[in-house]
Design a protein around this motif. Structure first.
Motif, short mmCIF file in Angstrom:
data_model
loop_
_atom_site.label_atom_id
_atom_site.label_comp_id
_atom_site.label_asym_id
_atom_site.label_seq_id
_atom_site.Cartn_x
_atom_site.Cartn_y
_atom_site.Cartn_z
N LEU A 29 0.88 -1.23 -0.01
CA LEU A 29 -0.01 -0.20 -0.01
C LEU A 29 0.76 1.09 0.00
CD1 LEU A 29 -2.61 1.51 0.04
CD2 LEU A 29 -2.77 1.24 2.65
N GLY A 30 1.87 1.17 0.72
CA GLY A 30 3.02 2.31 0.69
C GLY A 30 3.61 2.49 -0.73
N ARG A 31 3.95 1.52 -1.38
CA ARG A 31 4.53 1.47 -2.51
C ARG A 31 3.40 2.11 -3.56
NH1 ARG A 31 7.19 -3.38 -0.78
NH2 ARG A 31 5.54 -4.58 -1.33
N ARG A 32 2.44 1.93 -3.50
CA ARG A 32 1.21 2.34 -4.36
C ARG A 32 0.92 3.87 -4.07
NH1 ARG A 32 -1.63 -1.69 -6.97
NH2 ARG A 32 -1.19 -3.97 -5.99
N LEU A 33 0.98 4.19 -2.88
CA LEU A 33 0.87 5.55 -2.51
C LEU A 33 1.86 6.49 -2.86
CD1 LEU A 33 -1.08 7.47 -0.81
CD2 LEU A 33 0.32 6.99 1.07
N ALA A 34 3.22 5.97 -2.90
CA ALA A 34 4.26 6.45 -3.34
C ALA A 34 3.95 6.98 -4.55
CB ALA A 34 5.55 5.81 -3.35
N LYS A 35 3.51 6.26 -5.50
CA LYS A 35 3.10 6.79 -6.99
C LYS A 35 2.29 8.04 -7.16
CE LYS A 35 3.58 2.12 -8.78
NZ LYS A 35 2.90 0.81 -9.17
N LEU A 36 1.45 8.26 -6.08
CA LEU A 36 0.70 9.34 -6.16
C LEU A 36 1.43 10.64 -5.51
CD1 LEU A 36 -2.79 7.91 -4.89
CD2 LEU A 36 -2.01 8.13 -7.19
N LEU A 37 2.48 10.62 -4.88
CA LEU A 37 3.23 11.72 -4.09
C LEU A 37 3.85 12.44 -4.71
CD1 LEU A 37 3.65 9.74 -0.65
CD2 LEU A 37 1.75 11.25 -1.31
#
Length: 173
Positions: A29-37
């Motif tokens: 989930l953190g890796r996926r979220l990183a794509k949005l940051l």
């Protein structure tokens, strides 16, 4: 990861609810979220001790491609992880031991770091909201008490214009 609810209407804060069943899923989930940051983003993490805030931040660090192992900065308050690939640095803050609001955190110069960094603050609720009108609030709920239950219910809420069309629904993909 299961998505529990659809994103809110455009006039409401963007929100996504997810169920995470393992530490590896929390990192993913953190890796996926990183794509949005992007630089200038503030991410506030809220949850009980052991909920997975640092595990999520490890995934963010992996997804952002930053240097250094992401560990809990409880005793140093904040760690800066520079990017290995030209992206923004990750500033990881643990505000657990800080009792005051933004005034007490001024020594960390988060307001100076924010435009060029992604700042993740564990235990930041009531302490860093004044940094920016746009922020991502991540609330992690877990069973409390004597349990080995790995299930976490995560609510990701985008607050402000920055997050109005950020595609938070992609976090469940």
């Amino acid at each position: 990861m299961e998505q529990a609810a659809a994103p809110a209407a455009p006039h409401d804060p963007a929100e996504n609810r997810l169920t995470v069943t393992s530490p590896e899923q929390m990192r993913e989930l953190g890796r996926r979220l990183a794509k949005l940051l992007r630089a200038g983003d503030l991410v506030m993490l809220t949850g009980e001790l052991g909920a997975g805030k640092t595990t999520l931040t490890r995934g963010l660090g992996e997804g952002m491609g930053v240097r250094g192992a992401v560990t809990s900065p409880t005793f140093v308050i904040a760690r800066v992880h520079p990017s290995l690939g030209g992206g923004p640095p990750l500033v990881h803050v643990d505000a657990y031991r800080l009792s005051g609001g933004l005034d007490e955190m001024e020594d960390l110069d988060l307001d100076v770091s924010l435009p060029d960094s992604v700042i993740v603050v564990e235990w930041g609720e009531g302490k860093v909201e004044e940094l920016t009108e746009d922020r991502l609030q991540v609330v992690i709920h877990r069973a409390v008490g004597d349990t080995t239950d790995e299930v976490r219910h995560v609510t990701v809420t985008g607050i402000g214009d920055r997050w109005s069309d950020a595609a938070l629904e992609t976090l469940a993909a």
